[in-house]
Scaffold this active site. Structure first.
Site, short mmCIF file in Angstrom:
data_model
loop_
_atom_site.label_atom_id
_atom_site.label_comp_id
_atom_site.label_asym_id
_atom_site.label_seq_id
_atom_site.Cartn_x
_atom_site.Cartn_y
_atom_site.Cartn_z
N GLU A 16 34.46 45.47 34.47
CA GLU A 16 34.57 45.26 35.91
C GLU A 16 35.95 45.75 36.30
O GLU A 16 36.95 45.36 35.69
CB GLU A 16 34.50 43.77 36.24
CG GLU A 16 33.12 43.20 36.39
CD GLU A 16 33.21 41.71 36.71
OE1 GLU A 16 34.17 41.32 37.42
OE2 GLU A 16 32.38 40.96 36.22
N ASP A 29 39.64 34.81 45.42
CA ASP A 29 40.48 34.90 44.24
C ASP A 29 41.66 33.94 44.27
O ASP A 29 42.27 33.70 45.31
CB ASP A 29 41.00 36.33 44.07
CG ASP A 29 39.89 37.26 43.60
OD1 ASP A 29 39.30 36.95 42.55
OD2 ASP A 29 39.61 38.27 44.28
#
Lengths: 411, 270
Positions: free
Chosen positions: B48, B59
């Site tokens: 990824e 995040d």
């Protein structure tokens, strides 16, 4: 390009869109909760007990209706320098007289009632100038709910009185150091916190932005401003106003004033963005004038961003306008041309702030000081028999330290 | 067969996949490319690659800072795609999934992005802030170019909602193991053993477990319960810890990150 609809008051559609704007651009973890908020809000509309309780709070706790004040001396001031026969009559919708000092409390009380209805036991909010944070902390004190307010570290510095107010009211204020430490970053952090606490927490958003249903819901609650104005203007002048003016950060006070008048074609509307140090600099918060459509904080809206789609920092003397986006309904009203979006600089606002204090005995918040700066210009160009209503959406107590510093006064 | 499908097919019956996440251009393009090139050899099965964004809503602090370093190093979407091309020039089989947020893609142009991503050797996309409700804007272009749209499934995605989320998913399903943002909590065995069968009942796609997988032991456990484990923040932390005070790579930055990947891979293969 855009078709003119039969009514400007039908949005959003079932996907939460106003034209191409709005929507629900959130991570999957939040999506089920967003849908739950939407369902609860829809059912609250026909819940008579809910509506009665909200209205009772507005009347007995907030002090609504707020007065509609003919600002005679400001009007006379404009006419002094306007061309003969020019100088529209200026009214202030005095939402600065609300309990907690701004319009924010209108939608906060609605949302806290909704949170209770949903069985949520904790409240979070983001705040820029601190007005929404204070309003949320106030409602949480009243309803005995724990409250956490996310506030950019820069804003914590420049809005100390409101930080202290929130603490007095029992709220926890969490300074956010990410980014420039302003409203955008506070909202990022509130959303992140919400993801981690979805089961028991309600996120009380302060403006007409965020994922659907927030832009619609906050607008609906704030529409009490425009609804009252309509009735009060009929009583005062026996007719509709010719123009409405309101400051735009995310856009909640403007949406609240404008929405009930959107289908009255004789009523012109002006949203006033913060031009900061000037639209030709990079230090402003004029998302509609200088941004382009993008996706942030759960919705598509006009956004200040660079050529790569990275979000830019906004700047305004007013912490409440210091936001790089603007609500989706404003974005749509801008594109179809129903509302005109103009701007006022930091300096314009500072001047209007002092002028209003001296002429009307009303110390405005720096946010409506932007609206007043634009109102003065507009009024000078309009005929003397025209009427403008400007939303005095907040009082300036919180700003006196900022303004004193800028004027070189030591407190 | 797509590279993603081929990779899961080849691992079937033996072990779960190790999916690594690092952000492109963190801390600089050369180091980033060197790490990417070393990842398959260190035992990563699927890569990824994060597309840096100023406001990464899902995040935690580690990946927020990683994005800031990457943007400071000049990351743009077109440069991220160029990085993938450079990687792809030397590796034709390791699947590459780009993960990020919608706004930079919107700015780039959805059709242009999907066309160039596919031709650069990207196999799938995870766009965190595009739930199924909004995916019709990007699905046709992604599909037309053979890009898998990998969806997040969260603990909050209930049985009524699961079919809708899974219907539009291809490649694999990314199970968000915690209620929260990246790198802030740890997934528990109890929750995974309860949740993974619930999702399997609705799909035949491989299930990768991420958000909250930190240590080699956790990765091995997740990879055995699901079909793969995704590790991001722990690797970003190793990278960040290897930098000098100005945030620049030091001579052992690449080795330290790859060593951490090796430790994860060894435990998964044990």
């Amino acid at each position: 390009m855009n078709e003119i609809p039969n009514s400007f008051r039908q949005g959003p559609d079932s996907r939460g869109r106003f034209g191409q704007f709005g929507g629900r651009f959130v991570a999957e973890t939040l999506m089920p909760l967003i849908l739950e908020v939407e369902a609860a809000y829809e059912s609250s509309k026909t819940d008579q007990a809910f509506q009665d309780e909200w209205r009772r709070l507005l009347t007995d706790y907030v002090g609504r209706p707020s007065p509609l004040w003919f600002a005679e001396r400001v009007t006379a001031h404009v006419r002094k320098t306007a061309a003969p026969g020019k100088g529209a009559k200026i009214y202030f919708k005095r939402d600065e007289l609300n309990h907690t000092g701004a319009h924010k409390i209108n939608a906060v009380l609605g949302q806290i009632l909704l949170a209770k209805k949903m069985g949520k036991t904790r409240i979070i909010a983001e705040t820029g100038a601190g007005q929404h944070g204070v309003a949320t902390a106030t409602a949480c004190a009243l309803f005995d709910l724990p409250c956490t307010v996310f506030m950019g570290a820069t804003d914590v510095e420049r809005q100390q009185p409101n930080v202290f107010r929130m603490k007095l009211l029992g709220a926890e204020v969490r300074p956010v150091t990410a980014g420039a430490g302003t409203l955008k970053d506070a909202m990022n952090e509130a959303l992140r916190y919400w993801v981690a606490n979805v089961t028991d927490t309600y996120y009380c958003i302060g403006t007409v932005a965020g994922p659907h249903p927030y832009p619609m819901m906050v607008r609906d609650f704030q529409s009490v401003i425009g609804e009252e104005t309509r009735v009060q203007m009929q009583a005062a002048e026996g007719r509709l106003p010719d123009a409405l003016v309101a400051a735009i950060g995310g856009g909640s006070n403007a949406m609240g004033l404008f929405y009930p008048f959107l289908d009255d074609s004789s009523v012109e509307m002006f949203g006033v963005e913060a031009a900061g140090r000037g639209l030709d600099t990079h230090e402003h918060a004029a998302s509609l004038s200088k941004g382009r459509p993008g996706v942030l904080h759960g919705n598509r809206m006009y956004l200040l961003q660079d050529d790569d789609g990275q979000v830019q920092e906004a700047h305004s003397i007013s912490a409440g306008l210091d936001y790089p986006g603007v609500g989706p309904e404003h974005s749509w009203l801008h594109e179809i041309g129903r509302v005109q979006y103009v701007s006022a600089t930091d300096d314009d606002a500072l001047d209007a702030f002092q002028l209003c204090s001296r002429l009307e005995g009303i110390i405005p918040a720096l946010e409506p000081a932007h609206a007043l700066a634009a109102t003065l210009r507009l009024a000078a160009d309009m005929d003397a028999d025209k009427i403008i209503v400007m939303n005095m959406c907040g009082r300036g107590d919180k700003d006196i330290f900022t303004v004193a510093k800028l004027l070189g006064e030591r407190l | 067969m797509s590279r993603i499908a081929a990779r899961f097919e080849s691992l079937k019956g033996s072990r779960g996949a190790l999916v690594t996440y690092l952000q492109a251009y963190d801390p600089d393009p050369a180091t980033s490319l060197a790490i990417l090139r070393g990842l398959p050899g260190a035992g990563a099965d699927i890569l990824e690659i994060g597309m840096p964004f100023t406001d990464p809503m899902a995040d935690g602090p580690s990946i927020q800072l990683s994005a800031q370093r990457a943007l400071k190093a000049g990351a743009t979407l077109s440069r991220v795609l160029a990085l993938v091309r450079d990687f792809r020039a030397e590796d034709a089989t390791t699947p590459v999934v780009l993960m990020g947020y919608y706004n930079p893609i919107l700015t780039y142009g959805i059709a242009r992005f999907c066309t160039e991503a596919a031709s650069s050797g990207v196999d799938g996309l995870i766009i965190v802030d595009v739930p199924p409700e909004e995916a019709d804007e990007i699905e046709p272009d992604a599909r037309a170019h053979g890009l898998d749209l990998i969806r997040l499934v969260a603990p909050t995605t209930d049985d009524a909602r699961l079919p809708r989320v899974l219907a539009a998913t291809s490649g694999f399903v990314y199970y968000v193991a915690i209620l929260g943002i990246t790198g802030t909590k740890s997934a528990t065995r109890e929750s995974l053993t309860a949740e993974i069968p619930r999702i399997r009942a609705h799909t035949d796609l491989p299930l990768v477990i991420g958000f909250g997988i930190r240590t080699p032991a956790q990765a091995a456990e997740a990879a055995s319960i699901g079909d793969g484990a995704a590790v991001g923040t722990a690797l970003v932390d190793v990278l960040a810890g290897s930098l000098d005070e100005q945030g620049r790579a030091k001579p052992d930055t690449v080795r330290k990150v790859l060593d951490a990947v090796r430790a994860l891979a060894e435990e998964i293969r044990r």
